[in-house]
Scaffold this active site. Structure first.
Site, PDB file in Angstrom:
ATOM      1  N   TYR A 224       1.651   6.115  -0.161  1.00  0.00           N
ATOM      2  CA  TYR A 224       3.222   6.018  -0.352  1.00  0.00           C
ATOM      3  C   TYR A 224       3.064   7.656  -0.950  1.00  0.00           C
ATOM      4  O   TYR A 224       2.102   8.501  -0.720  1.00  0.00           O
ATOM      5  CB  TYR A 224       3.016   5.042  -1.350  1.00  0.00           C
ATOM      6  CG  TYR A 224       3.613   3.733  -1.034  1.00  0.00           C
ATOM      7  CD1 TYR A 224       4.176   3.530  -0.589  1.00  0.00           C
ATOM      8  CD2 TYR A 224       2.335   2.671  -1.163  1.00  0.00           C
ATOM      9  CE1 TYR A 224       4.288   1.957   0.472  1.00  0.00           C
ATOM     10  CE2 TYR A 224       2.470   1.320  -0.912  1.00  0.00           C
ATOM     11  CZ  TYR A 224       2.818   1.312  -0.067  1.00  0.00           C
ATOM     12  OH  TYR A 224       3.122  -0.356   0.360  1.00  0.00           O
TER      13      TYR A 224
ATOM     14  N   HIS B  80      -2.137   2.918   4.957  1.00  0.00           N
ATOM     15  CA  HIS B  80      -1.993   1.173   5.066  1.00  0.00           C
ATOM     16  C   HIS B  80      -2.026   1.805   6.866  1.00  0.00           C
ATOM     17  O   HIS B  80      -1.963   0.880   7.498  1.00  0.00           O
ATOM     18  CB  HIS B  80      -0.348   0.836   5.126  1.00  0.00           C
ATOM     19  CG  HIS B  80       0.254   0.349   3.523  1.00  0.00           C
ATOM     20  ND1 HIS B  80      -0.690  -0.945   3.309  1.00  0.00           N
ATOM     21  CD2 HIS B  80       1.035   0.649   2.765  1.00  0.00           C
ATOM     22  CE1 HIS B  80      -0.379  -1.080   2.176  1.00  0.00           C
ATOM     23  NE2 HIS B  80       1.149  -0.185   1.674  1.00  0.00           N
TER      24      HIS B  80
END
Length: 665
Positions: free
Chosen positions: A166, A252
């Site tokens: 993020y 991710h």
């Protein structure tokens, strides 16, 4: 029984009663109109279950940081007011809770996303806009303001999301930060965004407020932080004012599994140890920690000061209290399938749990004691039948469970032999124990007669499925076997294998044939070697070995290979099969099966796939059942699970339907 796990932890201004942190999960409730009340019930149940500290799902400190198009934001006084029900309910339940502040950066699925540099993520169709220096300063201020609001809302602290790829992580890594100003270039500059957020959040909240910083212990991507850089970052974050370092593993977009079933239990605790040895504040280990004995071992080794259990708390809200009482057999263990938690989130559904359908439905799926005791027959001891029998008996009904085989578990008994799916055995053991405690009468190796069924008030048919046998000339050839024959060991396939069908069971069967002797799903060291992870976290090329079988997978449809697999786990299966050279053909027309193998027509061309063994994985059909009752009494029938619908092997639907019927009887 678990002395390290249940030792208190003094944070200076507050003492936690044990070393269990409930890790953050995106529940899909954050942006829903009734989300705050449902989240309050969800977290309060885990607080009553004994978790020392709970972390909420992620909320953005500003608009552009939202994960999706729907607002999951914490930036106004109105947000703080709406949130008050969550910490208040958790405190009433005896727990503590911190709010996770997460800015998605280039991972946001909307058109407004921003990042340190305008570099598109491989898992997102949108390209972010590069942030200006003024926007960076404002974002830091937004984190600090949200931290102050979290205190006003009644939270015990915040978790600043600096892991998993993020925004904060994007500033740290050269992979995503190509800036040439004071926010990019040298590591000191790239760390400034993270350290300023921690420092200013601490100033905004005061000293007696928990600030958890989620640090990436392993990035697992090219261009991520090296191990020595992670150590330096951890010390810098500690100096900036963090109370706890909670570790995350991998971005991710990393092409290495980090939480799927392929990952061994506690498979990344070795990386957390490096962070713990570098700092003086408590450090939390995470990822695939799902059993109390494993958590105890990690703490006893000195790998961490706390353990993070996220999906484990979905599976069993009372994990902590049961472990404290030494009730290991009573814990519903997470099987790491991701089917009802992460996969739900990515399709816009609220998160739940396959083995605990009540998770996320605390206000909707309520198990009340029955006002009228009934006699209930459950036919079938697979996932649907186990779920229904347990709930009905615990509510006070007199339940008899019939299973025609020699063991309970149904399709879970096949799943547990697949590499990485050993956890399914835990579910069978848990539900078997739950039935015993609820005094369910279990009848094995027998189906009930119509006369027997006539004596029950209610009958639940959970007979499951049978493999579908497609109409292909030569289908009765000796080379043709079912996946059940293979997974139960009744048949040992030859070196050349053709698999008819490419749904989940087809992929599982192929993986079983290729990896069943592999230690990677069980051992952290073997896993690292299998996926090319060095001792310092660096990545190396994965060299495929010689496969045990040469496999060709076939399907009639033209849809993408493996499109029915889970959103967050399917890529792991596809990667493993590609590594082993599995050939995949779609759009095939089956002509016939004979001594040579299986004859096909593909795109108008005739093709022979030579095969020693042809394995049928071509779907399922509901298992037939009779619904006649004699003696003048006709009980009320309910049909659930595969007996109701058998489009795919769907334990998620089966266990939910079982719980729902068990709750309404």
């Amino acid at each position: 029984m678990y002395p390290h796990l249940f030792r208190s932890l003094d944070l200076g201004f507050v003492t936690l009663p044990n070393r269990i942190l409930m890790g953050s999960m995106h529940t899909g409730l954050e942006a829903r109109p009734d989300g705050m009340a449902r989240l309050a019930a969800f977290y309060a149940e885990r607080a009553r279950g004994g978790a020392a500290l709970i972390v909420t799902g992620g909320f953005s400190p500003n608009d552009v940081g939202n994960l999706g198009r729907h607002r999951a934001q914490f930036s106004t006084l109105e947000d703080a007011e709406n949130h008050k029900i969550i910490p208040r309910t958790v405190h009433e339940a005896g727990g503590r809770i911190v709010l996770q502040l997460l800015h998605s950066g280039r991972y946001g699925f909307h058109e407004r996303i921003v990042a340190p540099s305008a570099l598109k993520s491989p898992i997102n169709p949108h390209t972010p806009r590069e942030m200006s220096a003024a926007e960076i300063e404002q974002t830091i201020a937004d984190f600090a303001a949200a931290t102050r609001l979290a205190r006003e809302a009644g939270y015990d602290g915040v978790e600043l999301m600096g892991s998993e790829g993020y925004l904060i992580t994007q500033f740290l890594a050269l992979r995503t930060n190509r800036r040439r100003d004071e926010w990019g270039g040298a590591l000191e500059n790239r760390m400034r965004f993270a350290t300023e957020i921690v420092r200013r959040s601490r100033e905004a909240a005061g000293r007696d407020f928990i600030i958890v910083y989620r640090i990436s212990a392993l990035d697992l991507v090219e261009g991520g932080l090296a191990s020595d850089e992670i150590v330096l970052l951890s010390r810098t974050i500690e100096a900036a004012g963090a109370t706890i370092l909670n570790t995350g593993i991998g971005w991710h977009e990393a092409r290495i599994p980090t939480i799927a079933q392929a990952v061994p239990r506690g498979g990344f605790a070795w990386a957390t140890r490096r962070v713990k040895q570098a700092v003086g504040i408590p450090v939390v280990a995470s990822n695939r920690i799902n059993a109390p004995e494993l958590a105890e071992e990690i703490l006893a080794r000195g790998d961490a000061d706390m353990v993070s259990l996220a999906r484990a708390m979905l599976a069993d809200a009372e994990f902590a209290s049961k472990a404290r009482e030494g009730d290991r057999a009573g814990i519903n263990i997470c099987i790491a399938c991701n089917q009802a938690c992460l996969d739900h989130y990515f399709i816009g559904q609220p998160a739940s749990c396959v083995v605990n359908p009540r998770a996320g439905r605390e206000t909707k799926l309520v198990f009340k004691k029955t006002p009228k005791r009934k006699s209930v027959a459950v036919i079938g001891g697979g996932p649907a039948g186990l779920s229904c029998a347990a709930v009905a008996a615990e509510r006070g009904h007199e339940v008899t469970l019939y299973e025609k085989s020699r063991q309970l578990g149904g399709q879970f008994n096949l799943a547990k032999v697949i590499p990485g799916k050993q956890e399914f055995a835990e579910s069978i053991a848990y539900y078997t124990e739950r039935l015993r405690r609820a005094s369910v009468r279990v009848v094995l190796e027998r189906s009930p007669s119509p006369q027997e069924l006539g004596s029950f008030n209610e009958v639940v048919v959970a007979t499951g499925i049978d493999p579908r046998r497609p109409q292909i000339p030569g289908i009765d050839h000796r080379k043709v076997v079912s996946y059940v024959d293979v997974l139960t060991g009744r048949v040992t396939p030859g070196p050349e294998v053709a698999i008819i069908g490419m749904g989940g069971i087809g992929f599982d069967t192929a993986l079983y044939l290729l990896e069943r002797e592999n230690r990677a799903p069980l051992d952290a060291g073997a896993f690292r070697a299998h996926w090319g992870i060095g001792a310092d976290g660096t990545l190396s090329e994965i060299r495929p070995g010689k496969p045990a079988h040469r496999i060709t997978m076939l399907k009639r449809s033209h849809t993408p290979f493996g499109h029915t697999l889970g959103r967050t786990t399917g890529w792991v299966h596809r990667a493993e099969l590609a590594r082993n050279g599995v050939r995949m053909l779609k759009g095939v027309e089956y002509r016939k099966i004979d001594d040579q193998g299986i004859h096909l027509n593909v795109d108008g061309k005739e093709l022979l796939v030579a095969a020693d063994t042809i394995i049928l994985c071509a779907g399922q059909v509901p298992r037939k059942w009779g619904r006649t009752a004699e003696n003048g009494v006709r009980p009320h029938f309910h049909v659930i699970g595969g007996a109701k619908e058998a489009t795919e092997l769907d334990a998620k639907r089966a266990m939910l339907e079982g719980a729902e019927v068990g709750a309404m009887l």
